[in-house]
Write an enzyme that holds these catalytic residues in place. Structure first.
Site, PDB file in Angstrom:
ATOM      1  N   TYR A  32     -17.688  12.145  -8.845  1.00 30.22           N
ATOM      2  CA  TYR A  32     -16.819  12.522  -9.965  1.00 30.22           C
ATOM      3  C   TYR A  32     -16.845  11.476 -11.073  1.00 30.22           C
ATOM      4  O   TYR A  32     -16.851  10.269 -10.796  1.00 30.22           O
ATOM      5  CB  TYR A  32     -15.373  12.635  -9.482  1.00 30.22           C
ATOM      6  CG  TYR A  32     -15.109  13.840  -8.610  1.00 30.22           C
ATOM      7  CD1 TYR A  32     -15.469  15.119  -9.021  1.00 30.22           C
ATOM      8  CD2 TYR A  32     -14.462  13.687  -7.390  1.00 30.22           C
ATOM      9  CE1 TYR A  32     -15.205  16.218  -8.220  1.00 30.22           C
ATOM     10  CE2 TYR A  32     -14.194  14.782  -6.591  1.00 30.22           C
ATOM     11  CZ  TYR A  32     -14.571  16.045  -7.014  1.00 30.22           C
ATOM     12  OH  TYR A  32     -14.307  17.132  -6.225  1.00 30.22           O
ATOM     13  N   LYS A  72       7.033   0.087  13.201  1.00 32.12           N
ATOM     14  CA  LYS A  72       7.365   1.075  12.160  1.00 32.12           C
ATOM     15  C   LYS A  72       6.085   1.570  11.485  1.00 32.12           C
ATOM     16  O   LYS A  72       5.005   0.988  11.673  1.00 32.12           O
ATOM     17  CB  LYS A  72       8.262   0.411  11.110  1.00 32.12           C
ATOM     18  CG  LYS A  72       7.567  -0.703  10.333  1.00 32.12           C
ATOM     19  CD  LYS A  72       8.523  -1.504   9.477  1.00 32.12           C
ATOM     20  CE  LYS A  72       7.798  -2.663   8.807  1.00 32.12           C
ATOM     21  NZ  LYS A  72       8.726  -3.615   8.191  1.00 32.12           N
TER      22      LYS A  72
HETATM   23  C1  LIG Z   1       8.349  -4.925   8.583  1.00 30.15           C
HETATM   24  C2  LIG Z   1       9.309  -5.971   8.944  1.00 30.15           C
HETATM   25  C3  LIG Z   1       8.925  -7.078   9.718  1.00 30.15           C
HETATM   26  C4  LIG Z   1       7.506  -7.367  10.115  1.00 30.15           C
HETATM   27  O1  LIG Z   1       6.842  -8.060   9.079  1.00 30.15           O
HETATM   28  P1  LIG Z   1       5.345  -8.599   9.248  1.00 30.15           P
HETATM   29  O2  LIG Z   1       5.114  -9.421   8.031  1.00 30.15           O
HETATM   30  O3  LIG Z   1       4.484  -7.389   9.296  1.00 30.15           O
HETATM   31  O4  LIG Z   1       5.288  -9.364  10.511  1.00 30.15           O
HETATM   32  C5  LIG Z   1       9.930  -7.956  10.098  1.00 30.15           C
HETATM   33  N1  LIG Z   1      11.214  -7.775   9.728  1.00 30.15           N
HETATM   34  C6  LIG Z   1      11.599  -6.732   8.966  1.00 30.15           C
HETATM   35  C7  LIG Z   1      13.019  -6.586   8.574  1.00 30.15           C
HETATM   36  C8  LIG Z   1      10.659  -5.811   8.541  1.00 30.15           C
HETATM   37  O5  LIG Z   1      11.058  -4.780   7.768  1.00 30.15           O
END
Ligand SMILES: *Cc1c(COP(=O)(O)O)cnc(C)c1O
Length: 370
Positions: free
Chosen positions: A262, A34
């Site tokens: 800035y 994702k």
């Molecule tokens: C993002 C996510 C993961 C992965 O988590 P990590 O700590 O990056 O390994 C696993 N399960 C769900 C439901 C997630 O949303």
């Protein structure tokens, strides 16, 4: 070279998958890709890993569609909440349903789904009487293509004592018994562990582990690493996959006493050579890195001077006299003997490595390298 290069190491990603295959040989491996594969480039990572993993995990149906358009396998689990009501769901995509209402609305549409149980995160998921009602509904609808049950941990990466997670596992086991009692002929996949739990809690691995951050070679936290250091056996090796490079576009000498950037927040104490690098907070180089971070030039560390602006930073290269326009500047990664890690940037910016990599802007090109 081009002005920007985000290099993703194939061998590092594949080695990290292999590490988890060894850590959890009995469990299926879901690559969580994702959020543009945590900044690593979702399609690049999906294309590389498709033959090597059992599942992909994403947040949105839109992500699942883009992946399915380039690879027919493996199955994809859509773990976030997003209005699917009238959207077509491609082959091989499984939804996560997290409320009784969703299960009633989508459960009999022929699209496979997992249900999500809340065991202590108190975010999405079925709990208490709603869980009972959902299971009752599923018992009464044996045709519903229900294929799995999941939960998500609240604090595995934040602590070295896992009392809370163990209580979550206990609740999940209870829900598992209830689910199996109504599953009928449906076979269910039970899964709970993200990276940290997969690494340190064997009892969390179940049928599948869902690995995001550590697929990319990053530790979920120091606590996670410390938890493993205290145990016997070698520490699993994770190889950071991402290097973020840019280029010096200009160098100029600025006299002692001049202020830089800035807000005039930095003032030079000596005559200095400043290099401009065309990266700023728009590209994902956090403004909190102002006057804190280092970048690497010619294998040496060059401190960021003054504020990070929207599309530029200035770094001090006075001590690197042969530095010149066109030189590579490494924001994350190795150059010679020096390394700047996503953890270093996270510490400087007061955040976590997850945020550092996932916020690198999506439209800079990602290139798979060895
Ligand atoms: C993002 C996510 C993961 C992965 O988590 P990590 O700590 O990056 O390994 C696993 N399960 C769900 C439901 C997630 O949303």
């Amino acid at each position: 070279m081009t002005l920007h290069a985000i290099e993703i190491s194939r061998s590092a990603l594949l080695a990290n998958v292999e590490t988890f295959r060894e850590v959890a040989p009995e469990s299926r491996f879901m690559a969580v890709i994702k959020s543009n594969a945590y900044g690593h480039g979702m399609l690049e990572v999906a294309g590389l890993l498709a033959p090597h993993v059992d599942w992909f995990g994403v947040n949105t149906l839109a992500e699942a569609r883009r992946i399915r358009a380039i690879v027919p396998e493996p199955p994809i689990l859509v773990m976030g909440l997003n209005g699917w009501e009238d959207q077509p769901v491609p082959q091989g995509v499984t939804l996560v349903l997290a409320s009784l209402q969703q299960i009633q609305a989508f459960g009999t549409r022929g699209i496979p789904f997992h249900i999500k149980i809340d065991t202590g995160l108190s975010r999405l998921g079925l709990r208490g009487s709603e869980l009972d009602e959902a299971l009752q509904y599923l018992a009464e609808h044996p045709q519903a293509p229900w294929t799995g049950v999941m939960t998500h941990f609240a604090n595995v990466e934040d602590v070295t004592r896992q009392d809370y997670a163990l209580e979550q596992i206990r609740r999940f086991q209870e829900a598992r018994e209830q689910a199996l009692a109504v599953a009928g002929s449906r076979s269910l996949l039970f899964h709970a562990a993200a990276s940290a739990a997969a690494l340190i809690l064997p009892e969390s691995r179940l049928d599948m582990i869902r690995v995001g951050i550590s697929l990319y070679g990053l530790w979920p936290s120091n606590e996670t690493r410390l938890s493993l250091l205290g145990r016997q056996g070698p520490l699993p090796i994770l190889r950071a996959a991402l290097s973020w490079r840019s280029q010096i576009v200009q160098i100029h000498s600025v006299p002692a006493g001049a202020s830089v950037g800035y807000g005039c927040t930095a003032r030079l104490e000596r005559d200095s050579l400043l290099a401009v690098i065309p990266i700023g907070y728009f590209e994902g180089y956090d403004r909190l890195l102002s006057s804190r971070a280092h970048v690497l030039v010619r294998g040496r560390r060059a401190p960021v001077i003054g504020r990070v602006s929207m599309n530029m930073i200035s770094v001090d290269v006075t001590h690197i006299p042969d530095a010149c326009a066109g030189d590579r500047a490494t924001l994350i990664g190795r150059d010679g003997a020096e390394i700047v890690s996503a953890e270093d940037l996270a510490a400087w910016a007061g955040t976590i490595n997850y945020e550092i990599v996932s916020r690198i802007i999506g439209d800079l090109p990602r290139t798979l390298v060895t």
